[in-house]
Design a protein around this motif. Structure first.
Motif, PDB file in Angstrom:
ATOM      1  N   ASN A  16       8.400  29.436  13.614  1.00  0.00           N
ATOM      2  CA  ASN A  16       8.567  30.317  14.867  1.00  0.00           C
ATOM      3  C   ASN A  16       7.750  29.778  16.373  1.00  0.00           C
ATOM      4  OD1 ASN A  16      10.338  32.309  15.975  1.00  0.00           O
ATOM      5  ND2 ASN A  16       8.621  33.765  15.839  1.00  0.00           N
ATOM      6  N   THR A  34      19.094  29.472  15.404  1.00  0.00           N
ATOM      7  CA  THR A  34      17.938  30.048  16.031  1.00  0.00           C
ATOM      8  C   THR A  34      17.551  31.580  15.498  1.00  0.00           C
ATOM      9  OG1 THR A  34      18.677  30.850  17.857  1.00  0.00           O
ATOM     10  CG2 THR A  34      17.945  28.432  17.775  1.00  0.00           C
ATOM     11  N   HIS A  36      14.277  34.730  16.256  1.00  0.00           N
ATOM     12  CA  HIS A  36      12.832  34.910  16.303  1.00  0.00           C
ATOM     13  C   HIS A  36      11.928  35.414  15.333  1.00  0.00           C
ATOM     14  CE1 HIS A  36      14.899  38.953  16.586  1.00  0.00           C
ATOM     15  NE2 HIS A  36      13.835  39.475  16.297  1.00  0.00           N
ATOM     16  N   HIS A  37      12.706  35.251  14.215  1.00  0.00           N
ATOM     17  CA  HIS A  37      12.036  35.393  12.747  1.00  0.00           C
ATOM     18  C   HIS A  37      11.601  34.058  12.417  1.00  0.00           C
ATOM     19  CE1 HIS A  37      13.278  39.593  13.086  1.00  0.00           C
ATOM     20  NE2 HIS A  37      14.272  39.264  13.042  1.00  0.00           N
ATOM     21  N   PRO A  38      10.354  33.928  11.682  1.00  0.00           N
ATOM     22  CA  PRO A  38       9.766  32.831  11.363  1.00  0.00           C
ATOM     23  C   PRO A  38      10.878  32.368   9.902  1.00  0.00           C
ATOM     24  CG  PRO A  38       8.368  34.298  10.428  1.00  0.00           C
ATOM     25  CD  PRO A  38       9.341  35.092  11.585  1.00  0.00           C
ATOM     26  N   THR A  40      13.437  30.164   9.595  1.00  0.00           N
ATOM     27  CA  THR A  40      14.843  30.351   9.738  1.00  0.00           C
ATOM     28  C   THR A  40      15.325  28.898   9.318  1.00  0.00           C
ATOM     29  OG1 THR A  40      14.767  31.848  11.282  1.00  0.00           O
ATOM     30  CG2 THR A  40      16.747  30.676  11.237  1.00  0.00           C
TER      31      THR A  40
END
Length: 305
Positions: A16, A34, A36-38, A40
């Motif tokens: 992230n 993409t 906003h969570h780590p 991915t």
């Protein structure tokens, strides 16, 4: 072409830190999912940038983290492999976060004679005065880790701020070489994997709080029909436990329907035609910890870790 350059640039960092968003910005189109969570990104994805005097292949890598599963171990191995085999390494350091032990650990893994770039990402999230303080901290970080020759560049992939400058600086360090890929493509990622990732992106968007990392997608069948007017895709969405299957399907199938609708729109943007998408949910127990299942799901080197 005389004096033409071509080479690879690995983009690395903690989960992230803006790696995938930066890759999409540099390539000029969305090739990487993409969030906003780590955590991915799960596979190294190559974006191909074609210019008159060079071809640059930027490699988006999974976020390096302390592994708790066979999957996590494999993801970290992918990052290390890519750091050692490229012409330059770009370490992403987000402007809105303090530099930490994870950043130091990754920087210490950079070996060899590649050119190193310390890219301060997400600068649109902080003020100019705070950015000045952050750049000083990055400079101190570089000196402390013997990366004094590294170039420090602040960018905003969201606003495309300094992304062209970054490309110019990176291109200087590419070796002379003919183009390594056809000049009319922007990624070497198989279409099947792109579809699977777009479905997983939709699932993450809908279900992250309930199932942050327990989802994997495989494509069972795909193909065009009606003279290229419709694209059919049959996919399986794997979860680890029976209880998770119900969460994914949702009341009266509402969650699965929302995931399918979101994924279908993304895939239609990619293929440029109407998409008929069927998603089945399957329990593949503890797939993140099972090397044989990981290999079956596409992590081909999982058995060797």
């Amino acid at each position: 072409m005389e004096n033409f350059k071509a080479g690879f640039v690995a983009i690395v960092g903690r989960p992230n830190t803006g790696k995938s968003t930066l890759v999409n910005a540099l390539v000029g189109t969305k090739i990487v999912i993409t969030s906003h969570h780590p955590n991915t990104t799960r596979n190294p994805i190559r974006g191909i940038i074609n210019r008159e005097k060079y071809q640059m292949i930027v490699v988006d890598t999974p976020g390096m983290h302390k592994p708790k599963t066979a999957l996590g171990t494999r993801l970290n191995s992918m990052v290390n492999e890519n750091m050692q085999s490229n012409d330059a390494v770009l370490l992403c350091l987000p402007a809105d976060e303090e530099i930490g032990a994870g950043d130091e650990y990754i920087a210490k893994q950079i070996k060899g004679n590649q050119k190193v770039f310390l890219v301060v990402t997400k600068v649109d999230k902080i003020s100019k005065s705070d950015l000045a303080v952050r750049l000083m901290a990055v400079n101190e970080f570089a000196l402390r880790l013997n990366l004094q020759d590294a170039e420090i560049i602040p960018v905003s992939a969201k606003n495309l701020d300094q992304t062209e400058l970054l490309l110019e600086l990176l291109s200087v360090h590419l070796p002379e070489s003919p183009a390594l890929y056809p000049t009319d493509i922007n990624t070497d990622q198989a279409q099947e994997l792109m579809f699977a990732d777009l479905i997983r992106e939709a699932a993450i968007e809908e279900l992250y709080e309930e199932l942050p990392h327990s989802v994997m997608v495989t494509i069972e069948e795909m193909g065009e029909r009606d003279d290229g007017k419709i694209f059919d895709i049959s996919a399986t969405l794997h979860v680890e436990r029976d209880s998770q299957k119900g969460i994914i399907i949702g009341p009266q199938g509402s969650k699965l329907k929302a995931i399918g609708s979101l994924a279908r729109k993304s895939i239609e943007n990619l293929v440029g035609m109407q998409v008929f998408l069927q998603i089945h949910v399957k329990v593949s127990k503890e797939w993140q910890k099972d090397p044989k299942l990981l290999a079956k799901l596409g992590f081909t080197d999982a058995l060797s870790d």
